[in-house]
Design an enzyme around this catalytic site. Structure first.
Site, PDB file in Angstrom:
ATOM      1  N   CYS A   1       0.806  -1.222   0.000  1.00  0.00           N
ATOM      2  CA  CYS A   1       0.000   0.000   0.000  1.00  0.00           C
ATOM      3  C   CYS A   1       0.839   1.273   0.000  1.00  0.00           C
ATOM      4  O   CYS A   1       0.358   2.334  -0.403  1.00  0.00           O
ATOM      5  CB  CYS A   1      -0.950   0.002   1.195  1.00  0.00           C
TER       6      CYS A   1
ATOM      7  N   HIS B   1      -3.393   7.436   2.021  1.00  0.00           N
ATOM      8  CA  HIS B   1      -3.752   6.091   1.578  1.00  0.00           C
ATOM      9  C   HIS B   1      -5.170   5.799   2.048  1.00  0.00           C
ATOM     10  O   HIS B   1      -5.533   6.050   3.198  1.00  0.00           O
ATOM     11  CB  HIS B   1      -2.772   5.084   2.156  1.00  0.00           C
TER      12      HIS B   1
ATOM     13  N   ASN C   1     -10.031   0.160  -0.585  1.00  0.00           N
ATOM     14  CA  ASN C   1      -8.566   0.200  -0.512  1.00  0.00           C
ATOM     15  C   ASN C   1      -7.995  -0.431  -1.777  1.00  0.00           C
ATOM     16  O   ASN C   1      -8.120  -1.639  -1.986  1.00  0.00           O
ATOM     17  CB  ASN C   1      -8.106  -0.571   0.728  1.00  0.00           C
TER      18      ASN C   1
END
Length: 336
Positions: free
Chosen positions: A115, A251, A281
């Site tokens: 990520c 993020h 996500n």
């Protein structure tokens, strides 16, 4: 002599057509829209079609970014793709994007930092541009993350989606470029925390890709503390304060983490770009996807100072500061 900088000339994105809502997901696994929204802020996610590869998403986002920058592929000499879900074990997904664009020079390679991958990729490309080894880079975050989910595990399968975002960076050393482009990036990792977020497979371990496994409580605890410290590090390195930041582009992992970072920085919600409700996500793609959306809808404007932050499995985490736009001599290219 003015130090060479990486100016951000354009950004673009791509999301697959298929949208999976929480209600549809609740037909597959023991969950509900209310449960997911309350704990994550997610209402839907995009799912790549069966014949869509990570490179297809990355290629579409790259073309979008090049168009926004007003550049042709013949001006690009570097491609860096951040991904956890490459098309193949090898060669890199970046080389497939290179071929798809018709780029016949320079270099292309992947970066794997889950990520936090996009910030890592920006750091690598920026470093190579600053040293003069390359002139113009496409930096991409692209994932078909839903391919590595266990759809029976409601603690993870509700969290992720697919997509790609890209930016175009170009070197510049003119005096009026000072203060624009990538100001700095700050990277960290701690391999001791592998077990709280990982995939239980891989070519060396089992010969299969495996599925995402996560201890959500521990990830949240580490995210809040580590992201807070790296944000401070980035601001201190540039002698800036929170008051100087126009936008936080975090993020998109969990709405609670995003809200915690905004509260810690004392940033009002209107200064935080949040796309998690619609994108979920998307791992390495989440920051560039959010940036592209905020630029295209007019929130992020030339001259704005943008702060990126992300944390992912490893653990790996990082932050970066970018001044959007280009100095006067380079106008005509823009992020859109």
């Amino acid at each position: 002599m003015t130090a060479r900088r990486s100016l951000l000339l354009g950004c673009g994105s791509y999301l697959p057509d298929r949208v999976l809502s929480n209600d549809e997901l609740a037909e597959r696994v023991d969950t509900s829209d209310e449960w997911i929204v309350q704990r994550t802020g997610i209402r839907q996610r995009h799912i790549a079609a069966e014949d869509e590869l990570t490179s297809d998403l990355a290629l579409a986002a790259s073309r979008s970014a090049l168009a926004a920058a007003g550049l042709g592929v013949d001006e690009v000499d570097l491609i860096v793709v951040a991904t956890t879900t490459p098309d193949d074990t090898f060669p890199s997904t970046a080389t497939r994007v290179q071929a798809g664009l018709g780029m016949r020079r320079g270099a292309a390679f992947d970066v794997q930092a889950v990520c936090a991958g996009f910030i890592y990729a920006v750091s690598v490309a920026d470093s190579l541009i600053r040293t003069g080894q390359f002139e113009c880079a496409i930096v991409i975050g692209a994932e078909t993350f839903t391919r590595i989910l266990d759809w029976q595990d409601r603690s993870t399968c509700v969290l992720f989606g697919d997509g790609a975002g890209a930016i175009v960076l170009r070197g510049d050393s003119s005096p009026d470029s000072s203060g624009y482009g990538v100001l700095s990036t700050h990277l960290h990792s701690d391999g001791r925390e592998r077990e709280i977020l990982y995939v239980d497979g891989g070519p060396s371990r089992s010969g299969t890709s495996g599925h995402v496994r996560m201890n959500g409580r521990e990830v949240y605890r580490h995210a809040v503390s580590k992201l807070g410290r790296v944000i401070d590090e980035a601001l201190t390195a540039n002698r800036l304060s929170v008051d100087d930041v126009d936008w936080l582009v975090p993020h998109q992992a969990n709405r609670r983490i995003i809200d915690s970072m905004a509260a810690r920085m004392k940033l009002p919600p209107e200064k935080v770009v949040c796309t998690i409700e619609r994108h979920a996500n998307t791992s390495a793609a989440s920051v560039p996807l959010a940036l592209a959306e905020a630029v295209m809808d007019g929130r992020v404007k030339p001259g704005h100072l943008v702060l990126f932050e992300a944390i992912g499995g490893g653990l790996v985490w990082g932050a970066g500061l970018v001044r959007i736009g280009v100095p006067r001599h380079a106008q005509g290219s823009h992020c859109a």
